[in-house]
Design a protein around this motif. Sequence first.
Motif, PDB file in Angstrom:
ATOM      1  N   TYR A 112       0.667  10.059  12.682  1.00  0.00           N
ATOM      2  CA  TYR A 112       1.666   8.993  12.545  1.00  0.00           C
ATOM      3  C   TYR A 112       1.056   7.742  11.912  1.00  0.00           C
ATOM      4  CZ  TYR A 112       5.434  11.243  15.196  1.00  0.00           C
ATOM      5  OH  TYR A 112       6.450  12.089  15.602  1.00  0.00           O
ATOM      6  N   LEU A 113      -0.127   7.349  12.387  1.00  0.00           N
ATOM      7  CA  LEU A 113      -0.769   6.137  11.871  1.00  0.00           C
ATOM      8  C   LEU A 113      -1.077   6.271  10.380  1.00  0.00           C
ATOM      9  CD1 LEU A 113      -3.194   5.458  14.871  1.00  0.00           C
ATOM     10  CD2 LEU A 113      -1.244   4.043  14.209  1.00  0.00           C
ATOM     11  N   VAL A 114      -1.585   7.434   9.984  1.00  0.00           N
ATOM     12  CA  VAL A 114      -1.911   7.667   8.567  1.00  0.00           C
ATOM     13  C   VAL A 114      -0.647   7.605   7.722  1.00  0.00           C
ATOM     14  CG1 VAL A 114      -2.734   9.397   6.919  1.00  0.00           C
ATOM     15  CG2 VAL A 114      -3.994   9.018   9.042  1.00  0.00           C
ATOM     16  N   GLU A 115       0.412   8.263   8.186  1.00  0.00           N
ATOM     17  CA  GLU A 115       1.674   8.290   7.427  1.00  0.00           C
ATOM     18  C   GLU A 115       2.244   6.887   7.269  1.00  0.00           C
ATOM     19  OE1 GLU A 115       6.271   9.854   8.015  1.00  0.00           O
ATOM     20  OE2 GLU A 115       4.671  10.688   9.291  1.00  0.00           O
ATOM     21  N   TRP A 116       2.266   6.115   8.358  1.00  0.00           N
ATOM     22  CA  TRP A 116       2.841   4.771   8.301  1.00  0.00           C
ATOM     23  C   TRP A 116       2.055   3.856   7.377  1.00  0.00           C
ATOM     24  CZ3 TRP A 116       3.177   4.512  14.351  1.00  0.00           C
ATOM     25  CH2 TRP A 116       4.276   5.254  14.772  1.00  0.00           C
ATOM     26  N   ARG A 117       0.750   3.913   7.486  1.00  0.00           N
ATOM     27  CA  ARG A 117      -0.049   2.945   6.716  1.00  0.00           C
ATOM     28  C   ARG A 117      -0.147   3.310   5.239  1.00  0.00           C
ATOM     29  NH1 ARG A 117      -4.539   0.074  10.656  1.00  0.00           N
ATOM     30  NH2 ARG A 117      -2.966  -0.687  12.127  1.00  0.00           N
ATOM     31  N   HIS A 118       0.009   4.597   4.927  1.00  0.00           N
ATOM     32  CA  HIS A 118       0.067   4.989   3.518  1.00  0.00           C
ATOM     33  C   HIS A 118       1.385   4.552   2.885  1.00  0.00           C
ATOM     34  CE1 HIS A 118      -3.667   6.904   2.743  1.00  0.00           C
ATOM     35  NE2 HIS A 118      -3.494   7.935   3.558  1.00  0.00           N
ATOM     36  N   SER A 119       2.448   4.578   3.672  1.00  0.00           N
ATOM     37  CA  SER A 119       3.768   4.251   3.124  1.00  0.00           C
ATOM     38  C   SER A 119       4.128   2.777   3.276  1.00  0.00           C
ATOM     39  CB  SER A 119       4.844   5.105   3.806  1.00  0.00           C
ATOM     40  OG  SER A 119       4.855   4.865   5.203  1.00  0.00           O
ATOM     41  N   ASN A 120       3.268   2.020   3.945  1.00  0.00           N
ATOM     42  CA  ASN A 120       3.529   0.605   4.202  1.00  0.00           C
ATOM     43  C   ASN A 120       3.335  -0.218   2.925  1.00  0.00           C
ATOM     44  OD1 ASN A 120       3.977  -1.832   5.384  1.00  0.00           O
ATOM     45  ND2 ASN A 120       2.179  -1.808   6.707  1.00  0.00           N
ATOM     46  N   ASP A 121       4.296  -1.092   2.611  1.00  0.00           N
ATOM     47  CA  ASP A 121       4.206  -1.940   1.414  1.00  0.00           C
ATOM     48  C   ASP A 121       3.618  -3.310   1.728  1.00  0.00           C
ATOM     49  OD1 ASP A 121       5.353   0.029  -0.165  1.00  0.00           O
ATOM     50  OD2 ASP A 121       7.399  -0.628   0.311  1.00  0.00           O
ATOM     51  N   LEU A 122       2.760  -3.371   2.693  1.00  0.00           N
ATOM     52  CA  LEU A 122       2.164  -4.655   3.098  1.00  0.00           C
ATOM     53  C   LEU A 122       1.453  -5.306   1.924  1.00  0.00           C
ATOM     54  CD1 LEU A 122       1.895  -6.230   5.811  1.00  0.00           C
ATOM     55  CD2 LEU A 122      -0.338  -5.175   6.069  1.00  0.00           C
ATOM     56  N   GLU A 123       1.846  -6.545   1.595  1.00  0.00           N
ATOM     57  CA  GLU A 123       1.317  -7.185   0.390  1.00  0.00           C
ATOM     58  C   GLU A 123      -0.153  -7.579   0.522  1.00  0.00           C
ATOM     59  OE1 GLU A 123       2.555 -11.297  -0.349  1.00  0.00           O
ATOM     60  OE2 GLU A 123       3.863 -11.135   1.417  1.00  0.00           O
ATOM     61  N   HIS A 124      -0.647  -7.710   1.760  1.00  0.00           N
ATOM     62  CA  HIS A 124      -2.034  -8.162   1.941  1.00  0.00           C
ATOM     63  C   HIS A 124      -3.009  -6.999   2.097  1.00  0.00           C
ATOM     64  CE1 HIS A 124      -0.263 -12.077   2.478  1.00  0.00           C
ATOM     65  NE2 HIS A 124       0.426 -11.660   3.542  1.00  0.00           N
TER      66      HIS A 124
END
Length: 396
Positions: free
Chosen positions: A36-48
């Motif tokens: 879950y953590l890998v999937e979320w952070r790969h798909s996250n558009d966090l600008e920083h």
Amino acid sequence: MLLQRSQRVLETIPVGSLGLIPLKSCEELGKKVNDYLVEWRHSNDLEHKSNIAFTGYERDSYLIKAYTPRFGSGEGKGSIKASVRGNDLYLMVDVCNYSLTYNLYNYTNHMSPDDHFQDLKRVIAAIGGKARRITVFMPYLYESRQHKRNSRESLDCALALQELVAMGVENIITFEAHDPRVQNAIPLHGFETVTPAYQLVKGLLNNTPGLQIDSDHMLVISPDEGGMSRAVYLANVLGLDMGMFYKRRDYTRVVNGRNPIVAHEFLGSDIEGKDMIIVDDMISSGESMIEVMKELKSRGANRIFVFCTFALFTNGLAEFDKAYEDGLMTKLFSTNLVYQTPELLSRPYYVDCDMSKYIALLIDTLNHDVSISDLLDPYDRIQALLTRYRNGELHK
């Protein structure tokens, strides 16, 4: 009602590079959490994300392997084959996983809660104070049944918590602690006892179409006085009445470390023809639960559903198999927070409620140093789930 990871705004700087260390007892659950953590952070558009403060934020795996081998004499050690300097570490341990074994003078020993707790301390010792922060996820709180002193007895759970914080653990997160007041042993450190109420209710609604969830057709039951607060909460959230049993014990005798139960007395409204939800924190031997189901059926209860956080079944499954065959029980809902045998998972009456996504959300939020208060209270999520169920959206 921000539960979906995509709905949560986590733009604060992480405490440190995230590291997930599931001990061998918790490997399967740890892998699901990592996915879950890998999937979320790969798909996250966090600008920083490219900022130096977010170094190591997006990775293919957050798992850090910890080894806890044993010598032939039964002695052990902990080792970690990767750098954890400056990391925000989350250790996961299942102290109830008796399926693991080790050799002791050519004998095969099954691991006890004591063995798992020692291995946890060994891994913390191997970290050697180099982590930025250590959080321990211990779903079943070690020695939580020995949480108070009735005579000249040891206070094992309190001692264990003090040991962990003395070794540098900052936060301890557990589920349905037998008595949450044990946190008074470590008043200056983080301690959260989390309820899986949402996941259990979701399991019931997803697997049982046609329920009439109102006080005329359903009742929440506490099998003893110790679980009253748990049953009161669930009854209030679902808009139901509740009843309870209290145990009359024979205090002149001790059998298997406890005073035997003479009878179960019921307090509550009429249960004739109503569906029952029995809610408890654990099923150990299961004798009390079977007795409560028999008492409810003798009073005219309709279907009986059992909610429990930890399905231990220390005396095996035979009694529950018979209870199901005899029509005492319709379904039993429990979590994957502790080891589940293949036999249990194959039973037609058993429903496994997966907690990995919830744990991943807690870890993701904590890593950003954001409040988890909204995650700890499932009221809004349960109400939304009930609305969808009543609108027929769960069984289309």
